[in-house]
Design an enzyme around this catalytic site. Structure first.
Site, PDB file in Angstrom:
ATOM      1  N   HIS A   1     -28.693 -21.292  26.096  1.00 63.97           N
ATOM      2  CA  HIS A   1     -28.752 -22.389  24.819  1.00 63.97           C
ATOM      3  C   HIS A   1     -29.715 -23.843  24.922  1.00 63.97           C
ATOM      4  O   HIS A   1     -28.423 -24.359  25.290  1.00 63.97           O
ATOM      5  CB  HIS A   1     -27.197 -22.147  24.389  1.00 63.97           C
ATOM      6  CG  HIS A   1     -27.432 -22.195  22.477  1.00 63.97           C
ATOM      7  ND1 HIS A   1     -27.513 -23.262  21.823  1.00 63.97           N
ATOM      8  CD2 HIS A   1     -27.334 -21.027  21.656  1.00 63.97           C
ATOM      9  CE1 HIS A   1     -27.170 -23.017  20.943  1.00 63.97           C
ATOM     10  NE2 HIS A   1     -27.308 -22.342  20.526  1.00 63.97           N
TER      11      HIS A   1
ATOM     12  N   HIS B   1     -34.674 -23.192  20.586  1.00 67.23           N
ATOM     13  CA  HIS B   1     -33.812 -23.130  20.803  1.00 67.23           C
ATOM     14  C   HIS B   1     -32.224 -22.489  21.949  1.00 67.23           C
ATOM     15  O   HIS B   1     -31.060 -23.158  22.437  1.00 67.23           O
ATOM     16  CB  HIS B   1     -32.335 -23.884  19.856  1.00 67.23           C
ATOM     17  CG  HIS B   1     -31.959 -22.992  18.947  1.00 67.23           C
ATOM     18  ND1 HIS B   1     -32.239 -22.300  18.173  1.00 67.23           N
ATOM     19  CD2 HIS B   1     -30.903 -22.292  18.749  1.00 67.23           C
ATOM     20  CE1 HIS B   1     -31.785 -21.269  17.555  1.00 67.23           C
ATOM     21  NE2 HIS B   1     -30.523 -21.854  18.012  1.00 67.23           N
TER      22      HIS B   1
END
Lengths: 96, 182
Positions: B98, B83
């Protein structure tokens, strides 16, 4: 020139969330309030201490719950910085 | 003609600036509108967020989004769940992608990791594939901040006019590093 103060303390990382983008950014934001140069290292780890003003280097330490973290500061406010930053980790990034 | 400059992968414009390619396709969202103060207040760095959109046509049934490297560099961080990643790029830039918000809690569900931490990477190289719909099904926003983390090393940063970008093809951020850091 005032003599350089060096402060260092080890703490256990207690947060359930690893030291990834969000908590690392909060930590770095706090680091920037001090003049001292701050580094973060994993106790007994093989990676060199990371400059605490680099989000990328902080994240690369792969710090997770239970990791022993060594905070080191060099500069006139080193002791205040180490106290504040180790406190931040011990309080799971909550303000006192 | 202004605004019609040639745009190659990782190519630097005449001024010596560094161009970072869009790491995923989607619609641009200003950082101030990201519902997380760490990003909205630029504590993690400066840049822009992307609301990802699948590259394939809806008819194909493929809803996945591929995250590609925005520049050449070292993949200094790739979280096991996929992630979040950080790239040590040209000019000393530290670039962070992100994927989604609070996605650390998913522990990799909905993500397929295509590279390894420590890899040397090339602009446009696939790093992670994920399904925005799967994130939303789990109650997470797929909105993805793309940041230059070490703003201290940056003289000026310009965000693409958008409103949409294509992964690995459009320039997302143009960054002028400070002289002393180059």
């Amino acid at each position: 020139m005032s003599p350089e103060v060096v402060a260092e303390r080890a703490v256990t990382y207690v947060s359930d969330v690893p030291l990834h983008a969000r908590p690392a950014a909060v930590f770095m934001d706090r680091v920037k309030r001090f003049k001292a140069r701050v580094t973060v290292a994993v106790e007994g780890g093989d990676k060199p201490p990371a400059d605490a003003r680099s989000l990328m280097r902080l994240m690369a330490l792969s710090i997770t719950k239970g990791t022993r973290v060594v905070i080191r500061a060099v500069g006139e406010d080193a002791e205040t910085a180490v106290a504040a930053l180790t406190g931040l980790i011990e309080r799971d990034f909550r303000d006192p | 003609m202004k605004g019609d400059m040639a745009r190659g992968a990782g190519a630097a414009p005449a001024t010596g600036a560094i161009e970072l390619l869009a790491p995923m396709s989607g619609r641009l969202v200003p950082l101030e509108e990201v519902p997380d103060p760490v990003f909205a207040e630029r504590m993690a760095g400066d840049g822009v967020a992307i609301e990802p959109e699948p590259e394939a046509s809806p008819a194909s049934g493929d809803r996945s989004v591929t995250v590609v490297a925005p520049c050449d560099g070292l993949l200094a961080v790739l979280f096991p769940g996929g992630h979040a990643m950080a790239i040590a790029g040209p000019g000393g830039l530290e670039v962070i992608v992100h994927v989604g918000l609070d996605t650390v809690e998913l522990a990799g569900a909905g993500f397929e990791v295509l590279a390894r931490q420590g890899d040397r990477i090339r602009a446009g190289q696939p790093l992670v594939r994920f399904d925005p719909a799967a994130l939303r099904d789990r109650g997470k926003r797929a909105l993805s901040p793309v940041l230059v983390a070490n703003v201290d090393a940056v003289e000026r940063l310009q965000v693409s006019a958008g409103p949409t970008v294509r992964a690995g093809r459009d320039v997302l951020l143009t960054v002028w590093p400070k002289e002393e850091t180059r």
